[in-house]
Motif scaffolding. Structure first.
Motif, PDB file in Angstrom:
ATOM      1  N   UNK A  10      -3.866  30.950 -12.924  1.00  0.00           N
ATOM      2  CA  UNK A  10      -3.305  30.002 -12.964  1.00  0.00           C
ATOM      3  C   UNK A  10      -3.503  28.602 -13.037  1.00  0.00           C
ATOM      4  N   UNK A  11      -4.996  28.824 -11.777  1.00  0.00           N
ATOM      5  CA  UNK A  11      -5.368  27.946 -11.146  1.00  0.00           C
ATOM      6  C   UNK A  11      -6.601  27.790 -10.705  1.00  0.00           C
ATOM      7  N   UNK A  12      -7.686  26.874 -11.153  1.00  0.00           N
ATOM      8  CA  UNK A  12      -9.027  27.735 -10.535  1.00  0.00           C
ATOM      9  C   UNK A  12      -9.640  26.138 -10.879  1.00  0.00           C
ATOM     10  N   UNK A  13     -10.588  26.280  -9.833  1.00  0.00           N
ATOM     11  CA  UNK A  13     -11.347  25.103  -9.719  1.00  0.00           C
ATOM     12  C   UNK A  13     -12.320  25.007  -9.719  1.00  0.00           C
ATOM     13  N   UNK A  14     -13.347  24.176  -9.994  1.00  0.00           N
ATOM     14  CA  UNK A  14     -14.598  23.986 -10.724  1.00  0.00           C
ATOM     15  C   UNK A  14     -15.007  23.420  -9.517  1.00  0.00           C
ATOM     16  N   UNK A  15     -15.891  24.474  -9.230  1.00  0.00           N
ATOM     17  CA  UNK A  15     -17.073  24.537  -8.695  1.00  0.00           C
ATOM     18  C   UNK A  15     -17.660  23.217  -7.515  1.00  0.00           C
ATOM     19  N   UNK A  16     -17.511  22.470  -6.583  1.00  0.00           N
ATOM     20  CA  UNK A  16     -17.953  21.415  -6.168  1.00  0.00           C
ATOM     21  C   UNK A  16     -19.938  21.407  -5.637  1.00  0.00           C
ATOM     22  N   UNK A  17     -20.314  20.116  -6.349  1.00  0.00           N
ATOM     23  CA  UNK A  17     -21.706  20.559  -6.562  1.00  0.00           C
ATOM     24  C   UNK A  17     -21.956  19.565  -5.398  1.00  0.00           C
ATOM     25  N   UNK A  18     -20.614  18.245  -4.779  1.00  0.00           N
ATOM     26  CA  UNK A  18     -21.641  17.251  -4.559  1.00  0.00           C
ATOM     27  C   UNK A  18     -21.159  15.507  -5.025  1.00  0.00           C
ATOM     28  N   UNK A  19     -20.926  15.879  -6.699  1.00  0.00           N
ATOM     29  CA  UNK A  19     -20.184  15.007  -7.084  1.00  0.00           C
ATOM     30  C   UNK A  19     -19.071  14.906  -8.061  1.00  0.00           C
ATOM     31  N   UNK A  20     -18.747  13.787  -7.584  1.00  0.00           N
ATOM     32  CA  UNK A  20     -17.043  13.479  -8.059  1.00  0.00           C
ATOM     33  C   UNK A  20     -15.927  13.984  -6.991  1.00  0.00           C
ATOM     34  N   UNK A  21     -16.151  13.753  -5.743  1.00  0.00           N
ATOM     35  CA  UNK A  21     -15.048  14.177  -4.592  1.00  0.00           C
ATOM     36  C   UNK A  21     -14.077  13.775  -4.865  1.00  0.00           C
ATOM     37  N   UNK A  22     -13.650  12.548  -5.913  1.00  0.00           N
ATOM     38  CA  UNK A  22     -12.162  12.041  -5.678  1.00  0.00           C
ATOM     39  C   UNK A  22     -11.330  13.152  -6.758  1.00  0.00           C
TER      40      UNK A  22
END
Length: 189
Positions: A10-22
């Motif tokens: 239902x709700x999966x976040x993309x892996x954060x690699x350091x870009x677009x913290x907002x």
């Protein structure tokens, strides 16, 4: 212990690699709110007091729930990090400390890159060998980044910027637009 885990389908976040913290911050806050564990990140959260004989069971249950909520929150924050970032932050036990560290690092980093955003906007150039709509889209992405900084550029100014940046092959079209009596909206343009 019944842990709350959000349905990944239902709700999966993309892996954060350091870009677009907002973007990560907005999505993470939404997910932690849905899980009812966002309070763990609140800087005003008071520590759980030591139990007295009178309220021992209540305080122990409250402490246990708080520890479970911290575990869920920490797991979801770490779970969204790329492998490189996960390895950097996995030693930190407090989800609040992980979050504050990420926020400090990537908000400070963002401020540095924002200095060049206005320069990129002014220097933006359109070329004849690229589709115009793709180039307009690139310019509108820059404008949307201004909105993140609470800088609002009115639509008529955006239209005028697009007209000014049109390549040489579009000079006749630009002149036609400039001589129009009424302003043209961004959508119409």
């Amino acid at each position: 212990m019944a842990l709350k885990i959000i349905n990944q389908d239902v709700y999966k976040l993309d892996k954060f690699d350091g870009s677009n913290f907002t973007r990560l911050k907005d999505k993470m806050c939404f997910m932690l709110t849905v899980l009812n564990v966002i309070f763990v990140l609140d800087s005003k959260l008071e520590p759980i007091r030591e139990p007295s004989d009178k309220d021992m069971d209540k305080i122990v249950a409250h402490r246990r729930k708080h520890e479970e909520d911290e575990l869920v929150c920490r797991g979801h924050i770490l779970g969204t990090l790329s492998d490189r970032l996960y390895d950097m932050y996995t030693h930190i036990q407090s989800p609040k400390e992980i979050w504050e560290t990420l926020e400090h690092k990537y908000t400070t980093e963002k401020r540095g890159t924002n200095k060049f955003l206005m320069f990129k906007y002014y220097e933006f150039t359109m070329f004849d060998n690229k589709p115009i709509l793709d180039q307009v889209h690139e310019l509108l992405v820059l404008v949307s980044k201004f909105r993140e900084l609470k800088i609002v550029i009115p639509d008529p100014m955006i239209v005028e910027a697009i007209m000014a940046k049109l390549p040489q092959a579009w000079n006749n079209y630009r002149k036609k637009l400039l001589h129009m009596v009424e302003d043209i909206s961004l959508e119409d343009f």
